[in-house]
Design a protein around this motif. Structure first.
Motif, mmCIF file in Angstrom:
data_model
loop_
_atom_site.group_PDB
_atom_site.id
_atom_site.type_symbol
_atom_site.label_atom_id
_atom_site.label_comp_id
_atom_site.label_asym_id
_atom_site.label_seq_id
_atom_site.Cartn_x
_atom_site.Cartn_y
_atom_site.Cartn_z
ATOM 1 N N GLN A 21 -15.796 -15.397 65.762
ATOM 2 C CA GLN A 21 -15.982 -16.701 66.399
ATOM 3 C C GLN A 21 -16.856 -17.575 65.500
ATOM 4 O OE1 GLN A 21 -14.439 -17.682 69.284
ATOM 5 N NE2 GLN A 21 -15.226 -19.693 68.753
ATOM 6 N N HIS A 22 -16.265 -18.614 64.946
ATOM 7 C CA HIS A 22 -16.992 -19.525 64.062
ATOM 8 C C HIS A 22 -17.823 -20.511 64.881
ATOM 9 C CE1 HIS A 22 -17.936 -22.552 61.106
ATOM 10 N NE2 HIS A 22 -17.202 -23.437 61.737
ATOM 11 N N ASP A 23 -19.059 -20.716 64.466
ATOM 12 C CA ASP A 23 -19.951 -21.696 65.094
ATOM 13 C C ASP A 23 -19.979 -22.944 64.222
ATOM 14 O OD1 ASP A 23 -22.012 -23.225 66.121
ATOM 15 O OD2 ASP A 23 -23.556 -21.684 65.883
ATOM 16 N N PRO A 24 -19.432 -24.073 64.688
ATOM 17 C CA PRO A 24 -19.392 -25.295 63.873
ATOM 18 C C PRO A 24 -20.776 -25.818 63.464
ATOM 19 C CG PRO A 24 -18.084 -25.544 65.886
ATOM 20 C CD PRO A 24 -18.808 -24.241 65.987
ATOM 21 N N ALA A 25 -21.821 -25.395 64.160
ATOM 22 C CA ALA A 25 -23.172 -25.880 63.857
ATOM 23 C C ALA A 25 -23.871 -25.042 62.791
ATOM 24 C CB ALA A 25 -24.021 -25.898 65.131
ATOM 25 N N VAL A 26 -23.239 -23.979 62.339
ATOM 26 C CA VAL A 26 -23.882 -23.085 61.376
ATOM 27 C C VAL A 26 -24.090 -23.799 60.030
ATOM 28 C CG1 VAL A 26 -21.797 -22.020 60.406
ATOM 29 C CG2 VAL A 26 -23.873 -20.689 60.580
ATOM 30 N N ALA A 27 -25.198 -23.472 59.369
ATOM 31 C CA ALA A 27 -25.531 -24.128 58.100
ATOM 32 C C ALA A 27 -24.721 -23.568 56.929
ATOM 33 C CB ALA A 27 -27.024 -23.981 57.816
ATOM 34 N N SER A 28 -24.434 -22.271 56.945
ATOM 35 C CA SER A 28 -23.711 -21.632 55.828
ATOM 36 C C SER A 28 -22.540 -20.830 56.368
ATOM 37 C CB SER A 28 -24.657 -20.709 55.043
ATOM 38 O OG SER A 28 -23.908 -19.900 54.156
ATOM 39 N N TYR A 29 -21.335 -21.277 56.039
ATOM 40 C CA TYR A 29 -20.134 -20.566 56.486
ATOM 41 C C TYR A 29 -20.104 -19.152 55.926
ATOM 42 C CZ TYR A 29 -18.449 -25.283 57.620
ATOM 43 O OH TYR A 29 -18.319 -26.550 58.112
ATOM 44 N N ARG A 131 -11.786 -21.323 58.891
ATOM 45 C CA ARG A 131 -13.126 -20.896 59.282
ATOM 46 C C ARG A 131 -13.003 -19.817 60.364
ATOM 47 N NH1 ARG A 131 -14.764 -27.166 59.882
ATOM 48 N NH2 ARG A 131 -14.780 -27.648 57.660
ATOM 49 N N GLY A 132 -13.760 -18.746 60.190
ATOM 50 C CA GLY A 132 -13.719 -17.647 61.144
ATOM 51 C C GLY A 132 -12.662 -16.602 60.833
ATOM 52 N N LEU A 133 -12.068 -16.679 59.649
ATOM 53 C CA LEU A 133 -11.026 -15.728 59.265
ATOM 54 C C LEU A 133 -11.239 -15.317 57.807
ATOM 55 C CD1 LEU A 133 -8.396 -14.433 60.448
ATOM 56 C CD2 LEU A 133 -7.159 -16.311 59.350
ATOM 57 N N GLU A 134 -11.426 -14.008 57.576
ATOM 58 C CA GLU A 134 -11.674 -13.483 56.236
ATOM 59 C C GLU A 134 -10.627 -12.440 55.893
ATOM 60 O OE1 GLU A 134 -14.689 -14.015 54.017
ATOM 61 O OE2 GLU A 134 -14.706 -15.814 55.246
ATOM 62 N N ILE A 135 -10.309 -12.351 54.615
ATOM 63 C CA ILE A 135 -9.423 -11.311 54.119
ATOM 64 C C ILE A 135 -10.236 -10.427 53.182
ATOM 65 C CG2 ILE A 135 -8.527 -12.784 52.249
ATOM 66 C CD1 ILE A 135 -5.817 -11.312 52.585
ATOM 67 N N GLU A 136 -10.110 -9.119 53.374
ATOM 68 C CA GLU A 136 -10.822 -8.149 52.538
ATOM 69 C C GLU A 136 -9.808 -7.460 51.637
ATOM 70 O OE1 GLU A 136 -13.875 -4.332 52.996
ATOM 71 O OE2 GLU A 136 -13.278 -5.475 54.778
ATOM 72 N N LEU A 137 -10.062 -7.510 50.341
ATOM 73 C CA LEU A 137 -9.134 -6.942 49.375
ATOM 74 C C LEU A 137 -9.877 -6.502 48.125
ATOM 75 C CD1 LEU A 137 -7.085 -9.854 47.741
ATOM 76 C CD2 LEU A 137 -9.236 -10.164 48.905
ATOM 77 N N ALA A 138 -9.210 -5.746 47.284
ATOM 78 C CA ALA A 138 -9.810 -5.298 46.025
ATOM 79 C C ALA A 138 -9.926 -6.486 45.079
ATOM 80 C CB ALA A 138 -8.952 -4.213 45.386
ATOM 81 N N PRO A 139 -11.022 -6.590 44.336
ATOM 82 C CA PRO A 139 -11.173 -7.689 43.372
ATOM 83 C C PRO A 139 -9.998 -7.762 42.393
ATOM 84 C CG PRO A 139 -13.247 -6.521 43.596
ATOM 85 C CD PRO A 139 -12.226 -5.739 44.368
ATOM 86 N N ALA A 140 -9.500 -6.612 41.954
ATOM 87 C CA ALA A 140 -8.369 -6.593 41.009
ATOM 88 C C ALA A 140 -7.125 -7.217 41.635
ATOM 89 C CB ALA A 140 -8.080 -5.165 40.557
#
Length: 156
Positions: A21-29, A131-140
């Motif tokens: 849940q993304h908070d629009p008031a947050v200082a750093s995404y 905002r509120g959505l991340e993908i986790e993957l290998a750097p390569a």
């Protein structure tokens, strides 16, 4: 489904999606993402765009724990001098909104440089396209999908 997730699926790489849940008031995404995912700040990366005098855009992916070193990025892409891109220009070029710009699935294929600190992790997290959505993957895999390269472009 975002273009970033579609790109990862098409490439048949290993990845996972994290939604919070993304908070629009947050200082750093980025810090919000790291906290929500329970990951160290050094393992969650932000996507920034820089530009040269001619308007050419470059994508920099650096840990949220630090900052982009524009001189180091300029050296990595053989540019004389770079400045941060105007947010409206970044949004138009990538097709994503600031705070949700993913290094994957952008509208235009831009030169991408990933900070070499990513190599210390088996996986890193980057925005999956909103905002509120991340993908986790290998750097390569990120480098392969973006045709990017590694360089020391971050600073603490």
């Amino acid at each position: 489904m975002t273009p970033a997730i579609t790109a990862a699926k098409r490439a048949k790489i290993a990845f996972s999606i994290h939604q919070y849940q993304h908070d629009p008031a947050v200082a750093s995404y980025g810090e919000e993402a790291a906290e929500a995912l329970g990951k160290p700040l050094q393992q969650v990366f932000k996507t920034l765009l820089a530009t040269d005098d001619s308007g050419t855009l470059y994508v920099a992916v650096v840990p949220v724990s630090g900052q982009l070193d524009l001189r180091a990025l300029a050296k990595a892409v053989n540019a004389k001098k770079l400045t941060m891109a105007n947010p409206a220009v970044a949004e138009k070029a990538t097709g994503y909104v600031v705070g949700g710009i993913s290094p994957l699935g952008q509208k235009k294929r831009l030169s991408l440089v990933l900070d070499s600190s990513a190599e210390q992790f088996a996986t890193i997290c980057v925005s999956a396209g909103r905002r509120g959505l991340e993908i986790e993957l290998a750097p390569a895999d990120l480098l392969k999908l973006s045709n990017g390269r590694l360089s020391d472009i971050g600073r603490d």
